[in-house]
Write a protein that holds these residues in place. Structure first.
Motif, mmCIF file in Angstrom:
data_model
loop_
_atom_site.group_PDB
_atom_site.id
_atom_site.type_symbol
_atom_site.label_atom_id
_atom_site.label_comp_id
_atom_site.label_asym_id
_atom_site.label_seq_id
_atom_site.Cartn_x
_atom_site.Cartn_y
_atom_site.Cartn_z
ATOM 1 N N GLY A 257 0.802 -1.211 0.000
ATOM 2 C CA GLY A 257 0.000 0.000 0.000
ATOM 3 C C GLY A 257 0.837 1.264 0.000
ATOM 4 N N ILE A 258 0.168 2.391 0.217
ATOM 5 C CA ILE A 258 0.789 3.714 0.173
ATOM 6 C C ILE A 258 0.479 4.449 1.479
ATOM 7 N N ILE A 259 1.453 5.213 1.957
ATOM 8 C CA ILE A 259 1.264 6.107 3.097
ATOM 9 C C ILE A 259 1.599 7.523 2.632
ATOM 10 N N GLU A 260 0.771 8.495 2.991
ATOM 11 C CA GLU A 260 1.036 9.889 2.644
ATOM 12 C C GLU A 260 1.135 10.725 3.908
ATOM 13 N N ILE A 261 2.221 11.504 4.020
ATOM 14 C CA ILE A 261 2.474 12.357 5.175
ATOM 15 C C ILE A 261 2.578 13.796 4.698
ATOM 16 N N LEU A 262 1.767 14.681 5.288
ATOM 17 C CA LEU A 262 1.876 16.102 5.016
ATOM 18 C C LEU A 262 2.584 16.776 6.178
ATOM 19 N N GLU A 263 3.242 17.886 5.895
ATOM 20 C CA GLU A 263 4.087 18.558 6.872
ATOM 21 C C GLU A 263 3.274 19.109 8.036
ATOM 22 N N GLY A 264 3.848 19.031 9.251
ATOM 23 C CA GLY A 264 3.215 19.596 10.434
ATOM 24 C C GLY A 264 3.277 18.646 11.609
ATOM 25 N N THR A 265 3.127 19.193 12.821
ATOM 26 C CA THR A 265 3.200 18.365 14.025
ATOM 27 C C THR A 265 2.115 17.310 14.039
ATOM 28 N N MET A 266 0.912 17.669 13.601
ATOM 29 C CA MET A 266 -0.184 16.698 13.476
ATOM 30 C C MET A 266 -0.798 16.832 12.087
ATOM 31 N N GLY A 267 0.074 16.916 11.076
ATOM 32 C CA GLY A 267 -0.389 17.087 9.710
ATOM 33 C C GLY A 267 -1.192 15.901 9.221
ATOM 34 N N PRO A 268 -2.073 16.128 8.235
ATOM 35 C CA PRO A 268 -2.862 15.024 7.683
ATOM 36 C C PRO A 268 -1.980 13.869 7.234
ATOM 37 N N THR A 269 -2.319 12.664 7.670
ATOM 38 C CA THR A 269 -1.552 11.460 7.357
ATOM 39 C C THR A 269 -2.551 10.361 7.020
ATOM 40 N N VAL A 270 -2.427 9.781 5.830
ATOM 41 C CA VAL A 270 -3.401 8.792 5.373
ATOM 42 C C VAL A 270 -2.682 7.601 4.757
ATOM 43 N N CYS A 271 -3.439 6.525 4.554
ATOM 44 C CA CYS A 271 -2.863 5.349 3.895
ATOM 45 C C CYS A 271 -3.888 4.721 2.968
ATOM 46 N N LEU A 272 -3.382 4.032 1.962
ATOM 47 C CA LEU A 272 -4.186 3.238 1.038
ATOM 48 C C LEU A 272 -3.662 1.812 1.126
ATOM 49 N N ARG A 273 -4.415 0.941 1.754
ATOM 50 C CA ARG A 273 -3.973 -0.443 1.948
ATOM 51 C C ARG A 273 -4.360 -1.249 0.709
ATOM 52 N N ASP A 274 -3.563 -1.086 -0.320
ATOM 53 C CA ASP A 274 -3.897 -1.591 -1.651
ATOM 54 C C ASP A 274 -2.605 -1.915 -2.385
ATOM 55 N N ARG A 275 -2.366 -3.165 -2.697
ATOM 56 C CA ARG A 275 -1.135 -3.576 -3.375
ATOM 57 C C ARG A 275 -1.038 -3.029 -4.793
ATOM 58 N N SER A 276 -2.177 -2.701 -5.403
ATOM 59 C CA SER A 276 -2.140 -2.176 -6.777
ATOM 60 C C SER A 276 -1.857 -0.680 -6.804
ATOM 61 N N TRP A 277 -1.906 -0.013 -5.634
ATOM 62 C CA TRP A 277 -1.723 1.438 -5.516
ATOM 63 C C TRP A 277 -2.783 2.202 -6.314
ATOM 64 N N SER A 278 -3.933 1.592 -6.545
ATOM 65 C CA SER A 278 -4.942 2.213 -7.398
ATOM 66 C C SER A 278 -6.336 1.935 -6.860
ATOM 67 N N PRO A 279 -7.003 2.924 -6.247
ATOM 68 C CA PRO A 279 -8.378 2.701 -5.790
ATOM 69 C C PRO A 279 -9.312 2.288 -6.919
ATOM 70 N N GLN A 280 -9.031 2.742 -8.141
ATOM 71 C CA GLN A 280 -9.880 2.361 -9.275
ATOM 72 C C GLN A 280 -9.819 0.861 -9.517
ATOM 73 N N ARG A 281 -8.614 0.266 -9.348
ATOM 74 C CA ARG A 281 -8.484 -1.170 -9.568
ATOM 75 C C ARG A 281 -9.046 -1.982 -8.414
ATOM 76 N N SER A 282 -8.771 -1.516 -7.192
ATOM 77 C CA SER A 282 -9.091 -2.337 -6.015
ATOM 78 C C SER A 282 -10.427 -2.001 -5.373
ATOM 79 N N GLY A 283 -10.918 -0.794 -5.600
ATOM 80 C CA GLY A 283 -12.141 -0.368 -4.932
ATOM 81 C C GLY A 283 -11.923 0.047 -3.484
ATOM 82 N N LYS A 284 -10.659 0.065 -3.033
ATOM 83 C CA LYS A 284 -10.371 0.444 -1.651
ATOM 84 C C LYS A 284 -10.262 1.963 -1.517
ATOM 85 N N GLU A 285 -10.406 2.450 -0.281
ATOM 86 C CA GLU A 285 -10.386 3.881 -0.037
ATOM 87 C C GLU A 285 -9.238 4.253 0.900
#
Length: 340
Positions: A257-285
């Protein structure tokens, strides 16, 4: 009773001012008293003294350091042409330092600052707030626990506005480089391509950089770093290609999957638990990462977690009292500078 500290701030109105409000870094700490300010701009000095209700205000920061003898000084200016001189002056007097990014203009200056701090055992922390993020600590745990498989790539970009290219590398890239090092360690090698107007940069492209950076060139920059463990890290910036919203930040591409980190002490941080790295392919969010893990409500609510400098100052005080390096100390700052 907690140990009491006297603090001072150095700014440069008109030349980077007080950075990202570093003059406010000590606010909320009952054991830190702000006693003085220095600014070589007369109007800026008066305004800052009034803002903080300070009777001691100096045009010469060395005079301030000598006369008020603070325990800690915040070097606030965003411009970096005086960072080396200010840091060495404080370190030579045994004064601990909290400092705006970027660290300094080159590795020679970095080594001079480090040598001065080592001689007097002064502690120095750089204002890379993401380094202290509880969310980034959670990201590191998730990666170490194998929840995202093997790390394959780190991808970082600057803001890619009018500063895109070499200036973006310095001004915003310093945050991205520190994020890469926080999660992945220090690179083993670097290969990069820098161009101006489509041509490889040469001496004819060199100009005096903004914000006291020094000689600068390049409106497009693409760098590749070899990381410990075999992953690759990339940083790119191209002038006037800014995203809306900005692409500034770091994405970590893993086998699971993918992890995204934005700058800041508690900046937005999200992940996509998807081996294809593509929500369109996997349907994951995409899922939020909090200090407790992914898709879990954030348990931290104390105001200190949501200020830009609070956690860094807490750690600096702990480092002073425990005689250890700050989490985002001078060696880490040098590492980000080396990547740049």
């Amino acid at each position: 009773m907690p140990k009491q500290y006297r603090a001072a701030v150095i700014g440069r109105s008109g030349h980077g001012d007080y950075g990202h409000h570093l003059d406010e870094a000590f606010d909320g700490f009952e054991n830190i008293e702000l006693v003085a300010v220095a600014d070589d701009n007369k109007m800026g000095l008066a305004a800052m003294a009034k803002k903080h209700n300070l009777s001691k205000a100096y045009a010469d920061y060395r005079q301030m350091l000598d006369e008020t003898k603070p325990d800690i000084v915040a070097i606030c200016a965003r411009w970096i042409d005086q960072h080396r001189d200010m840091a060495v002056a404080a370190a030579e007097r045994g004064i601990h330092i909290y400092m705006e990014k970027p660290f300094c203009r080159d590795l020679a200056e970095a080594d001079e600052i480090i040598a001065a701090c080592e001689r007097t055992h002064a502690k120095l922390a750089i204002a890379h707030p993401t380094r202290y993020s509880p969310k980034v600590a959670a990201v590191k745990r998730l990666i170490e626990d194998g929840r995202f498989g093997k790390v394959l790539e780190y991808r970082g970009r600057g803001k890619e506005d009018r500063r895109g290219g070499g200036e973006d590398l310095w001004v915003l890239g310093t945050h991205v480089m520190d994020m890469i090092r926080t999660v992945g360690g220090h690179p083993l090698w670097c290969f990069a391509n820098v161009t101006e107007g489509g041509e490889l940069v040469g001496k004819e492209h060199v100009r005096d950089g903004a914000e006291g950076i020094g000689p600068l060139a390049g409106d497009a920059l693409h760098a590749t770093y070899g990381m410990p463990g075999g992953a690759m890290a990339y940083f790119s910036s191209v002038r006037d290609t800014a995203g809306n919203p900005t692409r500034f930040g770091l994405q970590i591409y893993c086998s699971h999957g993918i992890i995204e980190i934005l700058e800041g002490t508690m900046g937005p941080t999200v992940c996509l638990r998807d081996r294809s790295w593509s929500p369109q392919r996997s349907g994951k969010e995409w899922q939020e990462i909090t200090s407790a893990g992914f898709d879990t409500p954030e348990p931290l609510s104390e105001p200190r977690y949501f200020t830009r400098h609070g956690l860094a100052i807490e750690d600096l005080l702990s480092a002073i009292e425990g005689n250890r390096e700050p989490q985002g100390g001078m060696y880490e700052a040098r590492g980000a500078t080396e990547m740049i």
